[in-house]
Design an enzyme around this catalytic site. Structure first.
Site, PDB file in Angstrom:
ATOM      1  N   ASP A 183      23.855  28.788  42.437  1.00 57.42           N
ATOM      2  CA  ASP A 183      23.704  30.236  42.487  1.00 57.42           C
ATOM      3  C   ASP A 183      24.096  30.710  43.885  1.00 57.42           C
ATOM      4  OD1 ASP A 183      22.921  32.879  42.576  1.00 57.42           O
ATOM      5  OD2 ASP A 183      20.845  32.504  41.950  1.00 57.42           O
ATOM      6  N   SER A 225      37.770  44.679  45.147  1.00 59.34           N
ATOM      7  CA  SER A 225      38.254  45.500  44.045  1.00 59.34           C
ATOM      8  C   SER A 225      38.908  46.759  44.586  1.00 59.34           C
ATOM      9  CB  SER A 225      37.077  45.876  43.131  1.00 59.34           C
ATOM     10  OG  SER A 225      37.430  46.912  42.243  1.00 59.34           O
ATOM     11  N   TYR A 244      28.432  48.311  42.401  1.00 55.89           N
ATOM     12  CA  TYR A 244      29.574  47.415  42.503  1.00 55.89           C
ATOM     13  C   TYR A 244      30.523  47.875  43.604  1.00 55.89           C
ATOM     14  CZ  TYR A 244      33.675  44.719  41.004  1.00 55.89           C
ATOM     15  OH  TYR A 244      34.762  43.876  40.950  1.00 55.89           O
ATOM     16  N   ALA A 272      29.813  49.752  46.167  1.00 51.83           N
ATOM     17  CA  ALA A 272      29.156  49.594  47.461  1.00 51.83           C
ATOM     18  C   ALA A 272      29.236  48.146  47.932  1.00 51.83           C
ATOM     19  CB  ALA A 272      27.699  50.043  47.368  1.00 51.83           C
ATOM     20  N   LYS A 316      31.441  45.776  47.029  1.00 57.64           N
ATOM     21  CA  LYS A 316      32.814  45.381  47.331  1.00 57.64           C
ATOM     22  C   LYS A 316      33.313  46.044  48.621  1.00 57.64           C
ATOM     23  CE  LYS A 316      33.642  42.561  43.962  1.00 57.64           C
ATOM     24  NZ  LYS A 316      33.670  41.104  44.261  1.00 57.64           N
TER      25      LYS A 316
END
Length: 294
Positions: A87, A165, A178, A180, A182
């Site tokens: 993980d 992204s 997401y 924030a 990236k």
């Protein structure tokens, strides 16, 4: 399955595989890469592409059955890979992941931080724990593997590639956490590039655009339940092998930033030079194609 889980979670005691540096003209011959989140999707295809170009690759994921199947497919292709369930949001797991890589191959030349989770929900509706989980997967899922691998990457003057992204460039409705996460990764790369400018290391970011994902890929909804990803026009999507080839080229050329897809590059250009117009276009698209954001 229990036997296999123990095997791929515990560093082996055998001698490291000898990595040849001169028997092939492939660009990554003699190099060792660790690709997080490589049991499926873009991470799997990136690992395959690097291995096809001569690298030894440590595969990583959370699902032992999926990781075993990926390892089997790669072995059938004659690719040199090993596996480790870990993980990437857990510091101890990341240390074990890097230790396993070193025990398996004896060196580390490249890290691709691909593992992350995403979401599709407007901020007003988003559970705060879901926001934190998504940010943790993108930020700490990048920071922890890098910190654990850093001594070996410095020794090899290696390559670090953060998978970001195009949504990190100007944000995307229904993707607040997401985007924030990236964006944070992108700025982390810039900071580290400055801090490590005299180390000889390569620090790069690849901004992924619309991609044809695995049919079973899921993201979190507002309450943290897995749901299919939002609709994306098929004609605007790259295939996973195409993305993997571009990531490999990015690493070979030791580029700082790569933005994928024509739509992604247009988004980057408009966001930088015509931000107000870019926002107006995005708001128009929300009305025109609501399925892309809901």
């Amino acid at each position: 399955m229990d036997t296999y889980v123990n095997k791929i979670n515990t560093p082996s005691t055998h001698q490291p595989t000898q990595i040849s540096e001169s028997t092939s003209t492939q660009p990554f011959t003699g190099k060792v890469f660790l690709v997080t989140g490589s049991e499926s999707g873009i991470g799997r295809e990136t690992a395959r592409e690097l291995a096809r170009q001569g690298a030894a690759v440590m595969l990583n994921g959370l699902r032992p059955d999926r990781l075993l199947e990926t390892h089997r497919l790669f072995a059938e292709e004659g690719l040199l890979v090993d596996t480790c369930v870990a993980d990437v949001t857990n510091w101890d797991d990341c240390q074990r992941l890097v230790d396993t890589t070193m025990l398996a191959f004896g060196r580390l030349d490249g890290l691709i931080t691909n593992a992350s989770v995403s979401m599709r929900a407007y901020f007003n509706d988003l559970d705060i724990d879901v926001f934190r989980t998504v940010c943790d997967s993108n930020i700490y899922g990048t920071v922890y593997p890098l910190k654990a691998a850093l001594p070996y990457l410095k020794a090899s003057r290696g390559s670090v590639t953060f998978i970001s992204s195009v949504s990190a460039l100007n944000g995307l409705p229904s993707g607040s956490a997401y985007c924030a996460g990236k964006a944070a990764v992108s700025n982390l790369a810039h900071t580290l590039r400055l801090e490590w400018h005299d180390t000889g290391m390569h620090i790069g970011v690849v901004h992924i655009g619309f991609t044809r994902n695995d049919p079973d890929k899921r993201v979190f909804d507002a309450g943290g339940q897995p749901v299919p990803i939002a609709h994306r026009p098929p004609n605007l999507q790259m295939t996973q092998p195409q993305v993997a080839q571009r990531i490999a080229r990015h690493i070979r050329q030791r580029r700082q930033i790569t933005v994928l897809t024509g739509t992604g590059r247009l988004n980057a250009f408009m966001s930088r030079y015509f931000p107000h117009l870019a926002d107006r276009i995005l708001l128009w698209s929300m009305r025109r194609w609501p399925r892309m954001y809901e």
